[in-house]
Each structure stands twice: as structure tokens, then as C-alpha cells.
Motif scaffolding. Structure first.
Motif, PDB file in Angstrom:
ATOM      1  N   UNK A 197      -0.873   5.782   0.048  1.00 23.45           N
ATOM      2  CA  UNK A 197       0.401   6.275   0.570  1.00 23.45           C
ATOM      3  C   UNK A 197       0.699   5.931   2.012  1.00 23.45           C
ATOM      4  N   UNK A 198       0.275   4.771   2.484  1.00 26.90           N
ATOM      5  CA  UNK A 198       0.615   4.351   3.848  1.00 26.90           C
ATOM      6  C   UNK A 198       2.101   4.021   3.934  1.00 26.90           C
ATOM      7  N   UNK A 199       2.674   4.246   5.110  1.00 23.66           N
ATOM      8  CA  UNK A 199       4.101   3.998   5.290  1.00 23.66           C
ATOM      9  C   UNK A 199       4.400   2.514   5.392  1.00 23.66           C
ATOM     10  N   UNK A 200       3.466   1.729   5.961  1.00 27.50           N
ATOM     11  CA  UNK A 200       3.693   0.296   6.157  1.00 27.50           C
ATOM     12  C   UNK A 200       2.445  -0.338   6.732  1.00 27.50           C
ATOM     13  N   UNK A 201       2.387  -1.665   6.657  1.00 30.83           N
ATOM     14  CA  UNK A 201       1.438  -2.411   7.471  1.00 30.83           C
ATOM     15  C   UNK A 201       2.247  -3.145   8.536  1.00 30.83           C
ATOM     16  N   UNK A 202       1.639  -3.314   9.702  1.00 32.15           N
ATOM     17  CA  UNK A 202       2.313  -3.956  10.836  1.00 32.15           C
ATOM     18  C   UNK A 202       1.437  -5.084  11.341  1.00 32.15           C
ATOM     19  N   UNK A 203       1.987  -6.283  11.434  1.00 31.24           N
ATOM     20  CA  UNK A 203       1.242  -7.436  11.923  1.00 31.24           C
ATOM     21  C   UNK A 203       2.048  -8.164  12.988  1.00 31.24           C
ATOM     22  N   UNK A 204       1.352  -8.948  13.803  1.00 34.41           N
ATOM     23  CA  UNK A 204       2.038  -9.827  14.737  1.00 34.41           C
ATOM     24  C   UNK A 204       2.399 -11.109  14.003  1.00 34.41           C
ATOM     25  N   UNK A 205       3.627 -11.526  14.118  1.00 31.49           N
ATOM     26  CA  UNK A 205       4.122 -12.622  13.304  1.00 31.49           C
ATOM     27  C   UNK A 205       3.298 -13.897  13.455  1.00 31.49           C
ATOM     28  N   UNK A 206       2.838 -14.186  14.667  1.00 34.50           N
ATOM     29  CA  UNK A 206       2.115 -15.440  14.908  1.00 34.50           C
ATOM     30  C   UNK A 206       0.678 -15.399  14.420  1.00 34.50           C
ATOM     31  N   UNK A 207       0.148 -14.211  14.175  1.00 30.28           N
ATOM     32  CA  UNK A 207      -1.265 -14.074  13.823  1.00 30.28           C
ATOM     33  C   UNK A 207      -1.443 -13.347  12.489  1.00 30.28           C
ATOM     34  N   UNK A 208      -0.649 -13.741  11.504  1.00 30.34           N
ATOM     35  CA  UNK A 208      -0.739 -13.147  10.170  1.00 30.34           C
ATOM     36  C   UNK A 208      -0.299 -14.204   9.166  1.00 30.34           C
ATOM     37  N   UNK A 209      -0.797 -14.130   7.950  1.00 27.41           N
ATOM     38  CA  UNK A 209      -0.397 -15.124   6.944  1.00 27.41           C
ATOM     39  C   UNK A 209       1.051 -14.917   6.516  1.00 27.41           C
ATOM     40  N   UNK A 210       1.711 -15.960   6.055  1.00 29.00           N
ATOM     41  CA  UNK A 210       3.058 -15.787   5.512  1.00 29.00           C
ATOM     42  C   UNK A 210       3.002 -15.127   4.143  1.00 29.00           C
ATOM     43  N   UNK A 211       4.125 -14.637   3.688  1.00 26.96           N
ATOM     44  CA  UNK A 211       4.219 -14.139   2.323  1.00 26.96           C
ATOM     45  C   UNK A 211       3.903 -15.297   1.386  1.00 26.96           C
ATOM     46  N   UNK A 212       3.025 -15.069   0.413  1.00 24.75           N
ATOM     47  CA  UNK A 212       2.581 -16.170  -0.442  1.00 24.75           C
ATOM     48  C   UNK A 212       2.077 -15.651  -1.777  1.00 24.75           C
ATOM     49  N   UNK A 213       1.798 -16.593  -2.678  1.00 23.36           N
ATOM     50  CA  UNK A 213       1.247 -16.229  -3.970  1.00 23.36           C
ATOM     51  C   UNK A 213      -0.131 -15.619  -3.862  1.00 23.36           C
ATOM     52  N   UNK A 214      -0.939 -16.079  -2.899  1.00 24.41           N
ATOM     53  CA  UNK A 214      -2.282 -15.525  -2.723  1.00 24.41           C
ATOM     54  C   UNK A 214      -2.194 -14.072  -2.265  1.00 24.41           C
ATOM     55  N   UNK A 215      -1.308 -13.796  -1.297  1.00 26.63           N
ATOM     56  CA  UNK A 215      -1.117 -12.413  -0.845  1.00 26.63           C
ATOM     57  C   UNK A 215      -0.637 -11.552  -2.003  1.00 26.63           C
ATOM     58  N   UNK A 216       0.369 -12.032  -2.735  1.00 29.61           N
ATOM     59  CA  UNK A 216       0.938 -11.246  -3.833  1.00 29.61           C
ATOM     60  C   UNK A 216      -0.087 -10.974  -4.923  1.00 29.61           C
ATOM     61  N   UNK A 217      -0.890 -11.988  -5.273  1.00 29.50           N
ATOM     62  CA  UNK A 217      -1.909 -11.806  -6.307  1.00 29.50           C
ATOM     63  C   UNK A 217      -2.957 -10.793  -5.866  1.00 29.50           C
ATOM     64  N   UNK A 218      -3.410 -10.898  -4.613  1.00 32.16           N
ATOM     65  CA  UNK A 218      -4.418  -9.964  -4.095  1.00 32.16           C
ATOM     66  C   UNK A 218      -3.859  -8.558  -3.969  1.00 32.16           C
ATOM     67  N   UNK A 219      -2.566  -8.449  -3.701  1.00 32.53           N
ATOM     68  CA  UNK A 219      -1.933  -7.142  -3.542  1.00 32.53           C
ATOM     69  C   UNK A 219      -1.661  -6.463  -4.880  1.00 32.53           C
ATOM     70  N   UNK A 220      -1.688  -7.232  -5.973  1.00 30.03           N
ATOM     71  CA  UNK A 220      -1.502  -6.688  -7.321  1.00 30.03           C
ATOM     72  C   UNK A 220      -0.238  -5.841  -7.444  1.00 30.03           C
ATOM     73  N   UNK A 221       0.860  -6.344  -6.883  1.00 28.34           N
ATOM     74  CA  UNK A 221       2.136  -5.647  -6.979  1.00 28.34           C
ATOM     75  C   UNK A 221       2.540  -4.905  -5.728  1.00 28.34           C
ATOM     76  N   UNK A 222       1.583  -4.601  -4.832  1.00 31.00           N
ATOM     77  CA  UNK A 222       1.880  -3.783  -3.653  1.00 31.00           C
ATOM     78  C   UNK A 222       2.739  -4.500  -2.626  1.00 31.00           C
ATOM     79  N   UNK A 223       2.799  -5.826  -2.661  1.00 35.62           N
ATOM     80  CA  UNK A 223       3.667  -6.560  -1.748  1.00 35.62           C
ATOM     81  C   UNK A 223       5.124  -6.140  -1.919  1.00 35.62           C
ATOM     82  N   UNK A 224       5.480  -5.695  -3.117  1.00 34.10           N
ATOM     83  CA  UNK A 224       6.855  -5.295  -3.405  1.00 34.10           C
ATOM     84  C   UNK A 224       7.149  -3.841  -3.043  1.00 34.10           C
ATOM     85  N   UNK A 225       6.123  -3.050  -2.802  1.00 37.44           N
ATOM     86  CA  UNK A 225       6.337  -1.610  -2.587  1.00 37.44           C
ATOM     87  C   UNK A 225       5.940  -1.111  -1.207  1.00 37.44           C
ATOM     88  N   UNK A 226       5.045  -1.807  -0.522  1.00 40.22           N
ATOM     89  CA  UNK A 226       4.622  -1.390   0.821  1.00 40.22           C
ATOM     90  C   UNK A 226       5.358  -2.221   1.862  1.00 40.22           C
TER      91      UNK A 226
END
Length: 264
Positions: A141-170
């Protein structure tokens, strides 16, 4: 994709992939997801602009619900889908091309967070770790994750697969200045705890009754000095001396559990 009701034949432009070959990469400005959980969650997200779905008939049958009318679907064989993604990627008969989500602003998250924890990631660049952290953020139940744009991966299939759906809800907030974002969190009433193996206090000892912004550094280097300086406290997990450290995604999951189960 609507929920509920029985599945019926999915409509849309259906046919074999032309030549049985894909481009191997997404169209300009698009991202490509694969696997049932990532694809299904993206299809169910009303904020996601979908471009095209390649799928086996078995993959379509595995989806929960129905595709909208006239959704662009192209049926393909398993081997054909393998050419759309990286080698040996477990696509489960589903590959979706869509637009990245719109930017989310920290002010909007802080306005609606209602005391839920925030996860601040300082230079955590591995997309598998970020995806796993998103999954834990959804679970606890976290409200969000916060990253610095220059030091974080872009939105991608690897992130989405590892997140198992959470990329769409968090919510994933990307900021230019992470230190300034942490100052905004403090102004909103968040107690900022940086996770550091050299800290004297354990996380349980450092947890306040107020909302918490949990700050996680990259594996190896940890938090940058400036980011640690913007924390109200540093804390560690009480792990055995036989292990030097935990993977950042495992540490985030344990820390979020500790916050979720703390006594007021």
C-alpha cells in the motif's frame, strides 16, 4: 478491457503477422510489454494508450475479461512473438505495444497520499529491481515510488514484467532534483528514513508514528551523501552478520512490511 461476465470472441483486426516477423523493437515513442500479468494490467488501465496487441489464441483466452470493440489484435504463433521481444523472453503468448504513461507530479501524490508510505530510490537503475519494488509497493500500500529521472530506468517491458501488473497501479514519480523532492516530502509531514547498513538504529527503532518516506540507495554505493543528508534518520535491517547486505528490492519489501505492521 471490461471486467466481469463470460468471455466471448475477441474482436479486432485479427490475422497472422505479415511474413511471420516482427521488428524486434517498439515503434517510435512506444513501449512493448509481454507476459499475461503485465499485458492484462496494461489493457485494464484506462490511463494507458494502447497501440497494438500480438497474441496467440491461447494467450487471448488467458486474459481476464474482454478487449474493447475494434481493438487492434494480430494473431501469431509462439515463434513469431519471440521475434518481437528479446531472446528467451517469457511472453506467454502476449505482446502489447503501447504509449508510456503520462508524467505524475509529486504535488499530486502528496495531496492524495493520506499518510501512505513513499519509496524514494536513489540511483537504483536495474529495471528488474525497480519492477520488483513496484510490486512490493503495491502489496504493502505505498503511495508512490519516487526516482530521479537521470538515474532510473525508463518504463519498459522488463520493468512491467518484474512488477507483475504494479506498474499500472503504483504511481511512479520522476523528478529532476531528488533532494528538493525530499524537502517537499518533509513539508508535507513525512519523516524521511534512509536505509543504510552502517546505521546504528534498526528500522523498528527509527520508525515514527507519522508518515514515512523510505529512502533506498543503489546496491554497492548506497545513498549519495547529499541524499543521506536530507534524511531525518538512518536505519538498518537487523540481518545476520553472515550476509553483508540484501538485494535492494528484498530490503524494500521487508522495510515496507515493517512500516505496514508497526504499532501506533
Amino acid at each position: 478491457m471490461a471486467k466481469g461476465g463470460g468471455k466471448r470472441a475477441l474482436r479486432g483486426r485479427a490475422g497472422r503477422m505479415q511474413g511471420g516477423r516482427g521488428s524486434g523493437r517498439a515503434s517510435s515513442g512506444q513501449v512493448r510489454f509481454w507476459g499475461r500479468h503485465a499485458v492484462e494490467a496494461a489493457l485494464q488501465n484506462p490511463d494507458r494508450n494502447h497501440h497494438k496487441l500480438w497474441a496467440t489464441r491461447e494467450g487471448i483466452a488467458s486474459l481476464d475479461g474482454e478487449l474493447p470493440d475494434n481493438f487492434p489484435v494480430e494473431y501469431a504463433e509462439v515463434a513469431d512473438l519471440g521475434r518481437l521481444v528479446s531472446k528467451d523472453t517469457p511472453h506467454q503468448g502476449l505482446v502489447l505495444e503501447c504509449a508510456p504513461l503520462e508524467d505524475i507530479h509529486l504535488d499530486d501524490v502528496l495531496t492524495t497520499a493520506d499518510g501512505k508510505p513513499l519509496l524514494v530510490l536513489d540511483q537504483v537503475t536495474d529495471p528488474h529491481n525497480v519492477g520488483a519494488i513496484l510490486r512490493s509497493a503495491a502489496a504493502f500500500g505505498a503511495a508512490a515510488i519516487v526516482t530521479q529521472d537521470r538515474h532510473a530506468p525508463p518504463e519498459s517491458g522488463v520493468v512491467a514484467k518484474s512488477a507483475s501488473g504494479a506498474l499500472e497501479t503504483v504511481p511512479w514519480v520522476r523528478v529532476v532534483n531528488l533532494a528538493r523532492a525530499m524537502e517537499q516530502m518533509a513539508e508535507a509531514g513525512y519523516w524521511r528514513i534512509g536505509m543504510a547498513g552502517e546505521a546504528e538504529a534498526t528500522l523498528a527503532e527509527a520508525l515514527p508514528a507519522t508518515p514515512v518516506a523510505l529512502v533506498m540507495g543503489a546496491e554497492g554505493d548506497g545513498m549519495r551523501h547529499n541524499i543521506a543528508g536530507h534524511c531525518d534518520a538512518l536505519a538498518k535491517l537487523p540481518i545476520s552478520s553472515s550476509i553483508e547486505s540484501l538485494n535492494v528490492s528484498n530490503a524494500a519489501a521487508i522495510a515496507l512490511y515493517a512500516i505496514a505492521t508497526r504499532e501506533d
